[in-house]
Design an enzyme around this catalytic site. Structure first.
Site, PDB file in Angstrom:
ATOM      1  N   ARG A  83      63.257   5.584 -48.705  1.00 12.31           N
ATOM      2  CA  ARG A  83      61.928   6.169 -48.954  1.00 12.31           C
ATOM      3  C   ARG A  83      61.016   6.128 -47.726  1.00 12.31           C
ATOM      4  NH1 ARG A  83      60.290   3.007 -54.186  1.00 12.31           N
ATOM      5  NH2 ARG A  83      61.998   1.680 -53.493  1.00 12.31           N
ATOM      6  N   GLY A 133      68.824  -3.718 -46.999  1.00 11.13           N
ATOM      7  CA  GLY A 133      68.364  -2.475 -47.628  1.00 11.13           C
ATOM      8  C   GLY A 133      67.945  -1.494 -46.550  1.00 11.13           C
ATOM      9  N   ASN A 154      34.898  -5.234  -3.761  1.00  5.77           N
ATOM     10  CA  ASN A 154      34.172  -4.243  -4.547  1.00  5.77           C
ATOM     11  C   ASN A 154      34.872  -2.894  -4.396  1.00  5.77           C
ATOM     12  OD1 ASN A 154      32.246  -2.215  -5.354  1.00  5.77           O
ATOM     13  ND2 ASN A 154      30.757  -3.859  -5.412  1.00  5.77           N
ATOM     14  N   ARG A 181      37.846  10.891   6.819  1.00  9.47           N
ATOM     15  CA  ARG A 181      37.389  12.093   6.120  1.00  9.47           C
ATOM     16  C   ARG A 181      36.862  13.051   7.159  1.00  9.47           C
ATOM     17  NH1 ARG A 181      32.458   8.443   4.197  1.00  9.47           N
ATOM     18  NH2 ARG A 181      31.047   8.852   5.924  1.00  9.47           N
ATOM     19  N   GLY A 214      63.309  -9.221 -45.782  1.00  7.36           N
ATOM     20  CA  GLY A 214      62.876  -8.663 -44.498  1.00  7.36           C
ATOM     21  C   GLY A 214      61.775  -7.632 -44.634  1.00  7.36           C
TER      22      GLY A 214
END
Ligand code: UD1
Ligand code: CA
Length: 453
Positions: free
Chosen positions: A17, A13, A362, A425, A106
């Site tokens: 819908r 099927g 960490n 940095r 199904g």
């Protein structure tokens, strides 16, 4: 002696819908196509073979239902001429001659192996047709099970039923079991002389009785045999599935504070003594060991989380995330394809992707693995017992050695050896008294602006 069995799953099927570009059989319940749920259930209920009857998107439906270890054959029903016609699409399988034949849909994915086993038990007692029925206050649209003195004598489709028959609240789930030795004899005798000009499987009851067979009903809960015709029913199926599975997990020792807000996937595995806080969503492929805490608002898929770990709140674990024992992934962290060692901590605001984090490392707040250069993805290796300072970017491919230390705010582009300190940095400068000068300059600008107004 054990009886041989064939399960037929009707999935031809298309489900107009659903208003969908794909057949309804491929729509998911708990993250898995609904037809695959049915194939899984029937195959676990001890059948020897599974015949899948497909129509639209047949190849895709068959592929979605191809579960490991299941002997599945797909049969195409080229025209949709009714449920009996659909069953006969599997004629070749039926002709092999099984003791029992089970027919399932199904689009009715919640049926349990226990109910199917009861239907087969009735066959073993000597019934030739056993229909799985349910009671409902709203029978409209269903075939009615007509009984006399408790014995089933026919199934009447809504369109063919009299006003009196329509009052019957005992309904046909559509699922049934029948004597496999007489299956073709019964099915071939079904005609299409009815309101829809279809070959109704439901006629098998009258056919079997007319040929001296016995027919009966086993009852199921209406929830269990709910079908799917539209997306409202799809969400209802999801709700029932989720409620069922949450309960099963809780009974297996998982604490859920607000179970109705936890969304599980068909394959979610959660160990005993875990605590799942509210609003947690599990995608496919999640396996969680014992005594893990998943804090609120976490989204987890494709992840393995070992015992004693803690995740969230607001964490996202994506496919390939592996947390070893007692690892911690905290708030606003994302891990993708990352192996997080035992006792490692990624507590705040991080992205760890394509990376290995060693034991007890960490990872400071805001650490980002820069794994993607816009074309390729590269790996980051972070050693055991290392410390990555907050707000660092680790530009892959790169490695941080064991016990190494990365200063906060670093952009790491070269490998850091074991035990080394890496700082990458701008160096800090101090200018004594300059704050006062800066303030004076700002105040002068403000005064000049006021004057020019
Ligand atoms: C069917 C039953 C009805 C029952 C209801 C439960 C019949 C005649 N009626 O009605 O008694 O109460 O289910 O939901 O059996 N299918 C095919 N090929 C076909 C027709 C159907 O594969 O040619 C499959 C559909 O994909 C679906 C199942 O069979 O999985 C049921 O078909 P559907 O048309 O929904 O049957 P209903 O009219 O609901
Ligand atoms: Ca239907």
């Amino acid at each position: 002696m054990s009886r041989s069995a064939l399960a037929i799953v009707l999935a031809a099927g298309d489900g107009t819908r659903m208003k969908s570009s794909k057949t309804k059989m491929l729509h998911d319940v708990a993250g898995r196509p609904m037809a695959a749920h049915v194939v899984d259930t029937v195959s676990r209920s001890g059948v020897d073979a599974v015949a899948l009857v497909v129509g639209r998107d047949g190849d895709k439906v068959a592929a979605a239902c191809a579960l490991p270890g299941v002997a599945l054959e797909a049969f195409e029903q080229t025209e949709r001429l009714g449920t009996a016609h659909a069953v006969l699409a599997a004629r070749e399988a039926l002709a092999r001659g099984y003791d029992d034949v089970i027919v399932t849909y199904g689009d009715t994915p919640l049926v349990t192996g226990e109910t199917l086993a009861r239907a087969r038990a009735a066959l073993a007692e000597g019934y030739d047709v056993v229909v799985i029925g349910f009671e409902t206050a709203e029978p409209a649209g269903y075939g009615r099970l007509l009984t006399r003195d408790g014995a089933l004598y026919a199934i009447r489709e809504e369109k063919d039923a009299s006003a009196e028959e329509r009052k019957v609240t005992l309904c046909n789930s559509g699922l049934m079991a029948f004597n496999g030795r007489r299956a073709l004899e019964f099915l071939d005798a079904i005609g299409n002389d009815n309101a829809k000009r279809e070959f109704y499987l439901t006629d098998i009851v009258e056919v079997a009785l007319s040929k001296g067979g016995r027919a009966g009903v086993v009852m199921a809960d209406a929830d269990e045999v709910l079908g799917c015709n539209n997306r409202a029913e799809l969400s209802e199926l999801e709700r029932i599935w989720q409620t069922r599975r949450r309960r099963a997990l809780m009974l297996d020792g998982v604490t859920m504070i607000a179970p109705e807000t936890v969304f599980l996937c068909h394959d979610t595995v959660i160990g005993a003594d875990c605590v799942i806080e509210p609003n947690v969503v599990f995608g496919p492929g999640v396996e969680i060991g014992e005594s893990v805490v998943i804090h609120a608002f976490s989204h987890i898929e494709g992840a393995r989380i070992a015992a004693g770990s803690t995740v969230g709140p607001f964490a996202r674990l994506r496919p390939g995330a592996v947390l070893h024992e007692n690892a911690k992934v905290g708030n606003f962290c994302e891990v993708k394809n990352g192996d997080i060692g035992p006792g490692a901590k990624i507590n705040h605001l991080s992205y760890i992707g394509d990376a290995t984090v060693g034991a007890r490392a960490n990872i400071g707040a805001g650490t980002i693995t820069c794994n993607y250069d816009g074309v390729n993805k590269f790996r980051t290796e972070i050693g055991a017992d290392s410390f990555v300072g907050s707000n660092s970017s680790l530009v892959a491919p790169v490695s941080i050695g064991a016990q190494a230390y990365v200063g906060s705010g670093s952009v790491i582009t070269r490998d850091v050896p074991d035990n080394a300190l890496a700082i990458a940095r701008g160096r800090q400068e101090i200018k004594e008294g300059r704050a006062e000068l800066l303030r004076a300059r700002s105040l002068a600008i403000k005064a000049a602006r006021k004057g020019s107004k």
